[in-house]
Write a protein that holds these residues in place. Structure first.
Motif, mmCIF file in Angstrom:
data_model
loop_
_atom_site.group_PDB
_atom_site.id
_atom_site.type_symbol
_atom_site.label_atom_id
_atom_site.label_comp_id
_atom_site.label_asym_id
_atom_site.label_seq_id
_atom_site.Cartn_x
_atom_site.Cartn_y
_atom_site.Cartn_z
ATOM 1 N N GLY A 65 -36.072 41.034 25.717
ATOM 2 C CA GLY A 65 -36.781 39.979 26.351
ATOM 3 C C GLY A 65 -35.616 38.631 26.642
ATOM 4 O O GLY A 65 -35.902 37.886 27.226
ATOM 5 N N GLY A 66 -34.624 38.765 25.827
ATOM 6 C CA GLY A 66 -33.500 37.707 25.815
ATOM 7 C C GLY A 66 -34.089 36.536 25.153
ATOM 8 O O GLY A 66 -33.578 35.492 25.459
ATOM 9 N N LEU A 67 -34.617 36.945 24.053
ATOM 10 C CA LEU A 67 -35.073 35.691 23.260
ATOM 11 C C LEU A 67 -34.430 35.294 22.182
ATOM 12 O O LEU A 67 -33.717 35.914 21.703
ATOM 13 C CB LEU A 67 -36.371 36.138 22.635
ATOM 14 C CG LEU A 67 -37.874 36.653 23.492
ATOM 15 C CD1 LEU A 67 -38.954 37.045 22.840
ATOM 16 C CD2 LEU A 67 -38.159 35.695 24.477
ATOM 17 N N ARG A 68 -34.380 34.047 21.955
ATOM 18 C CA ARG A 68 -33.888 33.348 20.694
ATOM 19 C C ARG A 68 -34.398 33.760 19.350
ATOM 20 O O ARG A 68 -35.707 33.996 19.447
ATOM 21 C CB ARG A 68 -33.552 31.957 20.882
ATOM 22 C CG ARG A 68 -32.950 31.372 22.083
ATOM 23 C CD ARG A 68 -32.998 30.212 22.278
ATOM 24 N NE ARG A 68 -32.169 29.707 23.559
ATOM 25 C CZ ARG A 68 -32.825 29.585 24.696
ATOM 26 N NH1 ARG A 68 -33.894 30.157 24.858
ATOM 27 N NH2 ARG A 68 -31.976 29.402 25.792
ATOM 28 N N ARG A 69 -33.812 33.831 18.402
ATOM 29 C CA ARG A 69 -34.454 34.232 16.943
ATOM 30 C C ARG A 69 -35.426 33.269 16.648
ATOM 31 O O ARG A 69 -36.628 33.930 16.593
ATOM 32 C CB ARG A 69 -33.248 33.867 15.757
ATOM 33 C CG ARG A 69 -33.995 34.252 14.547
ATOM 34 C CD ARG A 69 -32.951 33.712 13.420
ATOM 35 N NE ARG A 69 -32.768 32.255 13.422
ATOM 36 C CZ ARG A 69 -33.478 31.210 12.869
ATOM 37 N NH1 ARG A 69 -34.490 31.765 12.360
ATOM 38 N NH2 ARG A 69 -33.003 30.017 13.105
ATOM 39 N N ASN A 70 -35.506 32.060 16.923
ATOM 40 C CA ASN A 70 -36.820 31.132 16.714
ATOM 41 C C ASN A 70 -38.031 31.467 17.725
ATOM 42 O O ASN A 70 -39.173 31.234 17.002
ATOM 43 C CB ASN A 70 -36.255 29.537 16.673
ATOM 44 C CG ASN A 70 -37.111 28.678 15.927
ATOM 45 O OD1 ASN A 70 -37.619 29.183 14.933
ATOM 46 N ND2 ASN A 70 -37.313 27.464 16.365
ATOM 47 N N GLU A 71 -37.590 31.757 18.842
ATOM 48 C CA GLU A 71 -38.786 32.273 19.690
ATOM 49 C C GLU A 71 -39.257 33.517 19.178
ATOM 50 O O GLU A 71 -40.645 33.458 19.456
ATOM 51 C CB GLU A 71 -38.120 32.339 21.178
ATOM 52 C CG GLU A 71 -37.568 31.154 21.629
ATOM 53 C CD GLU A 71 -36.983 31.321 22.991
ATOM 54 O OE1 GLU A 71 -36.658 30.336 23.713
ATOM 55 O OE2 GLU A 71 -36.438 32.462 23.228
ATOM 56 N N VAL A 72 -38.890 34.429 18.847
ATOM 57 C CA VAL A 72 -39.214 35.630 18.147
ATOM 58 C C VAL A 72 -40.121 35.401 16.926
ATOM 59 O O VAL A 72 -41.140 35.604 16.872
ATOM 60 C CB VAL A 72 -38.118 36.635 17.915
ATOM 61 C CG1 VAL A 72 -38.914 37.865 17.202
ATOM 62 C CG2 VAL A 72 -37.731 37.176 19.422
ATOM 63 N N LEU A 73 -39.454 34.533 16.155
ATOM 64 C CA LEU A 73 -40.184 34.113 14.980
ATOM 65 C C LEU A 73 -41.720 33.333 15.081
ATOM 66 O O LEU A 73 -42.507 33.461 14.382
ATOM 67 C CB LEU A 73 -39.490 33.271 13.761
ATOM 68 C CG LEU A 73 -38.140 33.949 13.374
ATOM 69 C CD1 LEU A 73 -37.236 33.219 12.389
ATOM 70 C CD2 LEU A 73 -38.813 35.287 12.828
ATOM 71 N N ARG B 298 -44.086 30.384 23.835
ATOM 72 C CA ARG B 298 -44.341 28.840 23.923
ATOM 73 C C ARG B 298 -43.445 28.050 23.260
ATOM 74 O O ARG B 298 -42.736 28.421 22.086
ATOM 75 C CB ARG B 298 -45.768 28.626 23.336
ATOM 76 C CG ARG B 298 -46.749 29.770 24.108
ATOM 77 C CD ARG B 298 -48.310 29.513 23.261
ATOM 78 N NE ARG B 298 -49.184 30.590 23.629
ATOM 79 C CZ ARG B 298 -49.413 30.850 24.985
ATOM 80 N NH1 ARG B 298 -49.102 30.042 25.905
ATOM 81 N NH2 ARG B 298 -50.285 31.650 25.121
ATOM 82 N N ALA B 299 -43.233 26.842 23.690
ATOM 83 C CA ALA B 299 -42.597 25.608 23.138
ATOM 84 C C ALA B 299 -40.962 26.596 23.010
ATOM 85 O O ALA B 299 -40.360 26.426 21.849
ATOM 86 C CB ALA B 299 -42.781 25.248 21.703
ATOM 87 N N ALA B 300 -40.503 27.082 23.962
ATOM 88 C CA ALA B 300 -39.027 27.387 23.880
ATOM 89 C C ALA B 300 -38.026 26.185 23.954
ATOM 90 O O ALA B 300 -38.451 25.158 23.738
ATOM 91 C CB ALA B 300 -38.828 28.394 25.176
ATOM 92 N N LYS B 301 -36.834 26.484 24.332
ATOM 93 C CA LYS B 301 -36.007 25.599 24.297
ATOM 94 C C LYS B 301 -36.254 24.564 25.075
ATOM 95 O O LYS B 301 -36.562 24.937 26.323
ATOM 96 C CB LYS B 301 -34.537 26.184 24.495
ATOM 97 C CG LYS B 301 -33.512 25.095 24.612
ATOM 98 C CD LYS B 301 -32.090 25.722 25.060
ATOM 99 C CE LYS B 301 -30.864 24.905 24.768
ATOM 100 N NZ LYS B 301 -29.538 25.814 25.130
ATOM 101 N N GLY B 302 -36.260 23.241 24.678
ATOM 102 C CA GLY B 302 -36.817 22.165 25.963
ATOM 103 C C GLY B 302 -38.168 21.878 25.733
ATOM 104 O O GLY B 302 -38.690 21.326 26.684
ATOM 105 N N ASN B 303 -39.038 22.482 24.682
ATOM 106 C CA ASN B 303 -40.239 22.705 24.804
ATOM 107 C C ASN B 303 -41.130 23.011 26.010
ATOM 108 O O ASN B 303 -41.908 22.500 26.293
ATOM 109 C CB ASN B 303 -40.763 21.430 24.383
ATOM 110 C CG ASN B 303 -40.721 20.779 22.828
ATOM 111 O OD1 ASN B 303 -40.817 21.844 22.261
ATOM 112 N ND2 ASN B 303 -40.682 19.642 22.576
ATOM 113 N N ARG B 304 -40.553 24.005 26.610
ATOM 114 C CA ARG B 304 -40.989 24.659 27.655
ATOM 115 C C ARG B 304 -41.824 26.164 27.579
ATOM 116 O O ARG B 304 -41.258 26.825 26.676
ATOM 117 C CB ARG B 304 -40.032 24.997 28.962
ATOM 118 C CG ARG B 304 -39.436 23.535 29.400
ATOM 119 C CD ARG B 304 -38.492 24.016 30.597
ATOM 120 N NE ARG B 304 -37.478 23.057 30.562
ATOM 121 C CZ ARG B 304 -36.208 23.289 30.676
ATOM 122 N NH1 ARG B 304 -35.767 24.523 30.712
ATOM 123 N NH2 ARG B 304 -35.145 22.223 30.565
#
Length: 78
Positions: free
Chosen positions: A43-51, A68-74
């Motif tokens: 999915g090309g996700l960052r660690r924090n996004e997966v958590l 939800r609330a990815a980089k830049g709160n988008r």
């Protein structure tokens, strides 16, 4: 007169081959850790996004994830 800093050299990222990725994922025995790595890679996700993913964020019928609330709160779809 203002002194400007020299330009930074751009370094290309290291990209793993398909064989290296398959080898990396096959070495993980813990199911939770394997699921996290698959989400990060596919999915090309960052660690924090997966958590921060919840069960409701995964749509298995359309095969997509809502981040939800990815980089830049988008909010985005992966």
């Amino acid at each position: 007169m203002a002194i400007t800093a020299p330009r930074q050299k751009k370094v290309l990222p290291v990209v793993l081959s398909e064989e290296e990725v398959a080898l990396l994922l096959s070495q993980v025995k813990n199911l939770k850790h394997k699921a996290i790595l698959y989400c990060i890679y596919s999915g090309g996700l960052r660690r924090n996004e997966v958590l921060n993913l919840k069960i409701n964020d995964i749509d298995s019928t359309r095969q997509c994830m809502n981040v939800r609330a990815a980089k830049g709160n988008r909010t985005r779809s992966a």
